[in-house]
Design an enzyme around this catalytic site. Structure first.
Site, PDB file in Angstrom:
ATOM      1  N   CYS A 132       1.671  86.332  28.144  1.00 56.17           N
ATOM      2  CA  CYS A 132       0.896  85.918  26.969  1.00 56.17           C
ATOM      3  C   CYS A 132       1.727  85.874  25.690  1.00 56.17           C
ATOM      4  O   CYS A 132       1.624  84.944  24.899  1.00 56.17           O
ATOM      5  CB  CYS A 132      -0.299  86.834  26.798  1.00 56.17           C
ATOM      6  SG  CYS A 132       0.101  88.588  26.859  1.00 56.17           S
ATOM      7  N   HIS A 180      -2.750  88.491  19.993  1.00 57.58           N
ATOM      8  CA  HIS A 180      -1.433  89.054  19.678  1.00 57.58           C
ATOM      9  C   HIS A 180      -0.864  88.348  18.448  1.00 57.58           C
ATOM     10  O   HIS A 180      -1.012  87.135  18.296  1.00 57.58           O
ATOM     11  CB  HIS A 180      -0.449  88.823  20.832  1.00 57.58           C
ATOM     12  CG  HIS A 180      -0.773  89.576  22.086  1.00 57.58           C
ATOM     13  ND1 HIS A 180      -1.735  90.568  22.161  1.00 57.58           N
ATOM     14  CD2 HIS A 180      -0.223  89.500  23.333  1.00 57.58           C
ATOM     15  CE1 HIS A 180      -1.763  91.056  23.390  1.00 57.58           C
ATOM     16  NE2 HIS A 180      -0.880  90.422  24.120  1.00 57.58           N
TER      17      HIS A 180
END
EC number: 1.2.1.11
Lengths: 338, 338
Positions: free
Chosen positions: A124, A237
């Site tokens: 990710c 994130h």
């Protein structure tokens, strides 16, 4: 066309179903999970579907979106594709296999076409970084890339978010936070430790950013480093990225370039309070990019900050985009029904 | 010796009283604050003291520890020292004044001796970074220094912590978090914006790290950059730091060097779960340094991670250490009592 999700009851499985509802044309959905979760019923497109136990043999689907962890994929993916479908795997099991394409469609979609039954979905953190960095590399040549991450607890799945929420409550009520999912209590803390430590002192999460950036961008001469840090957020994130470039770029040039790059939302008007944040990037398909400014350490280099929903662009969305890409290119061959 | 605290009722004021109890030999303590907070009573060494209104003229103390904000210090510090004392100022009002020493005692204590009545205490983020970086610069020569910060809400004072705690409660109860202290809601969020934006796209907080690192280390040829990010923690700032060096160093050499450097606790045994974290660094006088590893972008360079209690080393402790240094050197001259 028939689509299967392996790991349907996990955090990424949940996002896969959301993304599938809004994208990809297909006729039928099969849901699989571990024996513990099998039997549960999930709603998709107004219909109730029963989750089956993940098969140890062929899966009768054209596209198999797997998000059940590396060991399950490693053991079973080759069996699943005996049904004639293609596995798009969200684990790290096959990412570094030279035979397996590692794909972010905006960056190297064409690599997906050379698959031999398995396509890997990237880590990710890397997926979020490369949608911003790859266009810059193409235009200006990235020589060095220094990444510091601000990673959400959902990177460890639903149980990561649950631990943050539960233990934050404990601490707010005057108790002592404990931990099971993370190596230390996470409420109001910062943990510079994601995945296992390697011999070189970097974590595997940090090295994934190095290895996968090289493989996706297709240039292993870029010097990449990363410090991967878990912080007490729920999803999305963020990353602070410093780039040394072959050919000097100005912030205005980078802003203009990224504004016309797929998968990116330039959010860069600090005076108006606009910069990337989990608060605004969560639930978005595009990665927010902002704080674009001249590097103070590399002449002609660039600093930027990105926030991307790692359950979407970092996982579910990217996997579905790979399937879409194959579909658009007519690369999902008619299967021999098993 | 008589010591005064200006801004006694703030978050740093509170820490100053704690640090003074355990360090510095002195006879009498005077407490000052704004008219709003004056009159409150604080306990020091078992004694109750009444907070007075901050004087607009001379303060009758040998050492005046000021933490009342830049505008108050700018307006009044020159008046306070007419009492013959020395002001150790925690604001940014005088830090870039060539006449005013900017001091981290472990790094450039001797600079304090040349003061003309005012000594500046550095920005918290810089103070924490330089205790780790200055010894490395002395031995190996730092060419480039790239910093990404993970900054606690108490960097904005007690009200910053209060907002995080209150709004986290609101959000956990299903409400919508609001904000007054920070530019956006802070619970479970990341805000890449601390202090005001400058014309070059960097925030003032980020440029403070550049300017103050140069002034404290005494070498403005070091190329420094910073991305300063607020995260939902209560106290202690963390920083990911990448260093390019003139002379190559190994992680083992850096570990050995820092283990014998003042103000540093090497906490670097990842296999045992030991690395810097707010959870362990909060309340500590030393800055935790760990994740020491070979740089992947600079040959012979070093990456490291630091966590330091910014209310202590980044503020109160450093100020008291400056006073201690002056006392040890006999540099607190007998004042003419006003």
């Amino acid at each position: 066309m028939r689509v299967a999700i392996v790991g349907a009851t996990g955090a990424v499985g949940h996002e896969l179903m959301q993304v599938l509802e809004s994208r990809l044309k297909f006729d039928e959905l099969l849901l699989y999970a571990s024996p513990r979760s099998a039997g549960s019923r999930l709603t998709f497109g107004g219909q109730e579907l029963t989750v089956q136990v993940t098969p140890e043999g062929p899966i009768d689907a054209d596209v198999i979106l797997a998000s059940a962890g590396g060991s399950v994929s490693k053991a079973l993916a080759h069996r699943w594709i005996e049904g004639g479908g293609v596995v798009i795997d969200n684990s790290s099991a096959f990412r570094y296999d030279a035979q397996v394409p590692l794909v972010v469609p905006e960056v190297n979609g064409e690599a997906a076409l050379s698959h031999r039954g398995i396509i890997a979905n990237p880590n990710c953190t890397t997926a979020i970084a490369v949608v911003a960095v790859a266009p810059i590399h193409r235009e200006y040549g990235v020589k060095r890339m220094i990444v510091s991450t601000y990673q959400a607890t959902s990177g460890a799945g639903q149980k990561g978010m649950d631990e943050l929420l539960e233990q934050t409550r404990v601490q707010l009520e005057g108790g002592q936070a404990t931990h099971e999912v993370f190596a230390h209590p996470i409420p109001f803390n910062v943990i510079p430790h994601i995945d296992a430590f390697q011999d070189n002192g970097y974590t595997k999460e940090e090295m994934k950013v190095v290895w996968e950036t090289h493989k996706i961008i297709g240039d292993s001469s870029i010097r990449v480093s990363c410090t991967a840090v878990r912080i007490p957020t729920l999803r999305t994130h963020s990353e602070a990225i410093t780039l040394e470039l072959e050919r000097p770029a100005t912030p205005a040039q980078i802003r203009e370039l990224l504004a016309r790059s797929a998968g990116v939302e330039v959010r860069d008007d600090p005076a108006a309070g606009l910069y990337p944040m989990p608060l605004t990037a969560s639930g978005k398909y595009d990665v927010e990019v902002g704080r674009i400014r001249e590097s103070l350490v590399f002449d002609g280099g660039i600093d930027l900050f990105v926030s991307g929903d790692q359950l979407l662009k970092g996982a579910a969305l990217n996997a579905v985009q790979i399937a879409e890409y194959l579909q658009e290119k007519g690369a999902l061959k008619e299967r021999q029904r098993v």
